[in-house]
Write a protein that holds these residues in place. Sequence first.
Motif, PDB file in Angstrom:
ATOM      1  N   ARG A 103     -80.231  -6.165 -42.637  1.00  0.00           N
ATOM      2  CA  ARG A 103     -80.880  -6.962 -41.592  1.00  0.00           C
ATOM      3  C   ARG A 103     -81.833  -6.097 -40.771  1.00  0.00           C
ATOM      4  O   ARG A 103     -82.926  -6.536 -40.413  1.00  0.00           O
ATOM      5  N   THR A 123     -85.845  -6.668 -40.465  1.00  0.00           N
ATOM      6  CA  THR A 123     -86.446  -6.820 -39.135  1.00  0.00           C
ATOM      7  C   THR A 123     -87.546  -5.781 -38.917  1.00  0.00           C
ATOM      8  O   THR A 123     -88.620  -6.105 -38.399  1.00  0.00           O
ATOM      9  N   GLY A 177     -90.561  -6.658 -40.930  1.00  0.00           N
ATOM     10  CA  GLY A 177     -91.218  -7.789 -40.292  1.00  0.00           C
ATOM     11  C   GLY A 177     -92.007  -7.386 -39.055  1.00  0.00           C
ATOM     12  O   GLY A 177     -93.133  -7.857 -38.842  1.00  0.00           O
ATOM     13  N   CYS A 183     -96.009  -7.618 -38.618  1.00  0.00           N
ATOM     14  CA  CYS A 183     -96.620  -8.346 -37.499  1.00  0.00           C
ATOM     15  C   CYS A 183     -97.561  -7.435 -36.709  1.00  0.00           C
ATOM     16  O   CYS A 183     -98.598  -7.888 -36.214  1.00  0.00           O
ATOM     17  N   LEU A 219     -93.257 -12.718 -39.995  1.00  0.00           N
ATOM     18  CA  LEU A 219     -92.312 -13.660 -39.415  1.00  0.00           C
ATOM     19  C   LEU A 219     -91.224 -14.046 -40.406  1.00  0.00           C
ATOM     20  O   LEU A 219     -90.056 -14.240 -40.035  1.00  0.00           O
ATOM     21  N   PHE A 220     -91.564 -14.129 -41.689  1.00  0.00           N
ATOM     22  CA  PHE A 220     -90.562 -14.423 -42.714  1.00  0.00           C
ATOM     23  C   PHE A 220     -89.529 -13.304 -42.791  1.00  0.00           C
ATOM     24  O   PHE A 220     -88.319 -13.563 -42.860  1.00  0.00           O
ATOM     25  N   ILE A 232     -88.766 -11.173 -40.396  1.00  0.00           N
ATOM     26  CA  ILE A 232     -87.971 -11.215 -39.160  1.00  0.00           C
ATOM     27  C   ILE A 232     -86.927 -12.314 -39.256  1.00  0.00           C
ATOM     28  O   ILE A 232     -85.774 -12.140 -38.844  1.00  0.00           O
ATOM     29  N   TRP A 233     -87.305 -13.453 -39.827  1.00  0.00           N
ATOM     30  CA  TRP A 233     -86.359 -14.548 -40.006  1.00  0.00           C
ATOM     31  C   TRP A 233     -85.224 -14.137 -40.949  1.00  0.00           C
ATOM     32  O   TRP A 233     -84.064 -14.482 -40.717  1.00  0.00           O
ATOM     33  N   LEU A 234     -85.560 -13.401 -42.016  1.00  0.00           N
ATOM     34  CA  LEU A 234     -84.523 -12.931 -42.933  1.00  0.00           C
ATOM     35  C   LEU A 234     -83.567 -11.948 -42.253  1.00  0.00           C
ATOM     36  O   LEU A 234     -82.389 -11.891 -42.594  1.00  0.00           O
ATOM     37  N   ARG A 279     -82.627 -11.918 -39.100  1.00  0.00           N
ATOM     38  CA  ARG A 279     -81.953 -12.417 -37.902  1.00  0.00           C
ATOM     39  C   ARG A 279     -80.446 -12.445 -38.099  1.00  0.00           C
ATOM     40  O   ARG A 279     -79.951 -12.499 -39.220  1.00  0.00           O
ATOM     41  N   LYS A 280     -79.724 -12.420 -36.991  1.00  0.00           N
ATOM     42  CA  LYS A 280     -78.274 -12.532 -37.055  1.00  0.00           C
ATOM     43  C   LYS A 280     -77.930 -14.011 -37.077  1.00  0.00           C
ATOM     44  O   LYS A 280     -78.306 -14.769 -36.186  1.00  0.00           O
ATOM     45  N   ARG A 281     -77.218 -14.401 -38.085  1.00  0.00           N
ATOM     46  CA  ARG A 281     -76.888 -15.813 -38.238  1.00  0.00           C
ATOM     47  C   ARG A 281     -75.714 -16.184 -37.343  1.00  0.00           C
ATOM     48  O   ARG A 281     -74.765 -15.429 -37.202  1.00  0.00           O
TER      49      ARG A 281
END
Length: 106
Positions: A5, A9, A12, A16, A90-91, A93-95, A97-99
């Motif tokens: 993760r 991040t 990402g 960006c 952004l994709f 960063i989305w991957l 992220r902490k779920r």
Amino acid sequence: MRFIRFIFTMVGLWTCALALLALVLDGVRSIAANEVVMKSLGATWFEIDNASLNLAQAVIQRNVHPFLWDPVMQWILMMPAWLVAALVGLFFIWLGRKRRPKVIRV
């Protein structure tokens, strides 16, 4: 899992940051030309390393599928470089992220 993760991040965020740099460069070019100038991803990639662009085309057309290069990749390469970099960043960063844990409601 945390390390993966973190890597997603960081990739990402760096992507960006590159998107922001490309947007600033397009802004500088637009001010200098007195009109809106947005450099495409294909033109930027060609300036950086045209051999890898030609190699990517050959690999995709021969090993994956010619349809993927002609309409799909050409459409992506015609988009502004800052937009593609921002979407990819952004994709990632989305991957990374902490779920949230799923809450089961009764």
